[in-house]
Design an enzyme around this catalytic site. Structure first.
Site, PDB file in Angstrom:
ATOM      1  N   SER A   1       0.858  -1.182   0.000  1.00  0.00           N
ATOM      2  CA  SER A   1       0.000   0.000   0.000  1.00  0.00           C
ATOM      3  C   SER A   1       0.898   1.238   0.000  1.00  0.00           C
ATOM      4  O   SER A   1       2.079   1.158   0.358  1.00  0.00           O
ATOM      5  CB  SER A   1      -0.888  -0.002   1.253  1.00  0.00           C
ATOM      6  OG  SER A   1      -1.487   1.263   1.468  1.00  0.00           O
TER       7      SER A   1
ATOM      8  N   TYR B   1      -1.488  -1.696  10.539  1.00  0.00           N
ATOM      9  CA  TYR B   1      -1.629  -1.876   9.092  1.00  0.00           C
ATOM     10  C   TYR B   1      -0.458  -1.238   8.351  1.00  0.00           C
ATOM     11  O   TYR B   1       0.179  -1.871   7.497  1.00  0.00           O
ATOM     12  CB  TYR B   1      -2.943  -1.271   8.614  1.00  0.00           C
ATOM     13  CG  TYR B   1      -3.110  -1.330   7.114  1.00  0.00           C
ATOM     14  CD1 TYR B   1      -3.400  -2.532   6.483  1.00  0.00           C
ATOM     15  CD2 TYR B   1      -2.957  -0.185   6.333  1.00  0.00           C
ATOM     16  CE1 TYR B   1      -3.535  -2.595   5.107  1.00  0.00           C
ATOM     17  CE2 TYR B   1      -3.096  -0.244   4.957  1.00  0.00           C
ATOM     18  CZ  TYR B   1      -3.386  -1.449   4.350  1.00  0.00           C
ATOM     19  OH  TYR B   1      -3.509  -1.501   2.980  1.00  0.00           O
TER      20      TYR B   1
END
Length: 259
Positions: A142, A155
């Site tokens: 990401s 995350y």
């Protein structure tokens, strides 16, 4: 391709980016091994893809948050003598909220899915690919991988690990005929945001990329041998901006946007 015994293995391949990537591989006649939790979704996808693309689709129902999940996947691959030509580590989960307030045990689940699973599968299949002298691994991270993320600390940290591992492996095996790439998308129109408990304003939703567009750029970049694939010019600018501005300022911006 469509060699009867050669497959592309995709984790989390029944929805979102994973599903769209599966479509691109299927359209180019790659047989698929799709790994996901929902048995009904897997069975429906197998029927649809085999009919629409005329390929072989094997399905493995597995919950990657379980400690022995990867070992079971590897066992099935070995028993059926599948050759995995491409590995797509797409499965992942997110978290939202202060680290200290997260539900006890959630960190184990996130680490198993986002870190241990791609590491274990990559370690096993990269050895097989080296022996064959060919193959490719696409790890999905990401844009979160490039900076610390207050209120999404677990995350962001997990994706930083995936990016760092991928970059290192890319250089370790690129002269051995193995491609290793990392996909770093920004926010995407999938169920990921909702599952992670992230709420986007209507204005913000307009800037979300479609999973299909992300998958398209990922597919092209992967076969071109790119190390890091950041889809969308806005995301490329975001990553560049994070590199240029002080990390402390980036974190403050993220914290404010996550309030």
């Amino acid at each position: 391709m469509n060699n009867l015994n050669i497959y592309t293995l995709i984790t989390g391949g029944t929805e979102g980016i994973g599903l769209e990537l599966a479509k691109f591989f299927a359209a180019d006649k790659h047989n698929l091994i799709i790994v996901a939790r929902n048995k009904n979704n897997l069975e429906d996808l197998k029927v649809k893809f085999e009919k629409e693309y005329e390929i072989i689709v094997e399905i493995i129902q597995s919950d990657l948050c379980l400690d022995n999940a990867c070992e079971q996947i590897i066992k099935i691959v070995e028993e059926k003598k599948f050759i995995v030509d491409n590995l797509i580590n797409n499965a992942g989960i997110g978290s939202f909220g202060f680290f200290s307030e997260a539900e006890d045990g959630f960190e184990d689940k996130l680490i198993n899915i986002n870190i241990i699973a791609p590491t274990t599968l990559t370690k096993y299949f990269i050895k097989c690919m080296i022996k064959r002298g060919k193959g490719g691994i696409l790890n999905v991270a990401s844009t979160a991988a490039f900076i610390g993320g207050p209120k999404m600390s677990m995350y962001y940290s997990s994706k930083a690990y995936v990016l760092s591992l991928t970059e290192a492996l890319h250089d370790e095996v690129r002269e051995l005929g193995i491609r290793v790439s990392c996909l770093c998308p920004g926010p995407v129109k999938t169920s990921f945001q909702e599952k992670a408990g992230i709420k986007k304003s209507e204005k913000a939703k307009k800037y979300l990329m479609s999973a299909s567009k992300v998958a398209e750029e990922a597919y092209v970049g992967f076969f071109r041998g790119k190390t890091i694939i950041v889809p969308g010019y806005k995301n490329k600018l975001l990553v560049l901006g994070n590199k240029l501005m002080p990390r402390s300022l980036s974190r403050k911006i993220i914290l404010k946007s996550n309030n």
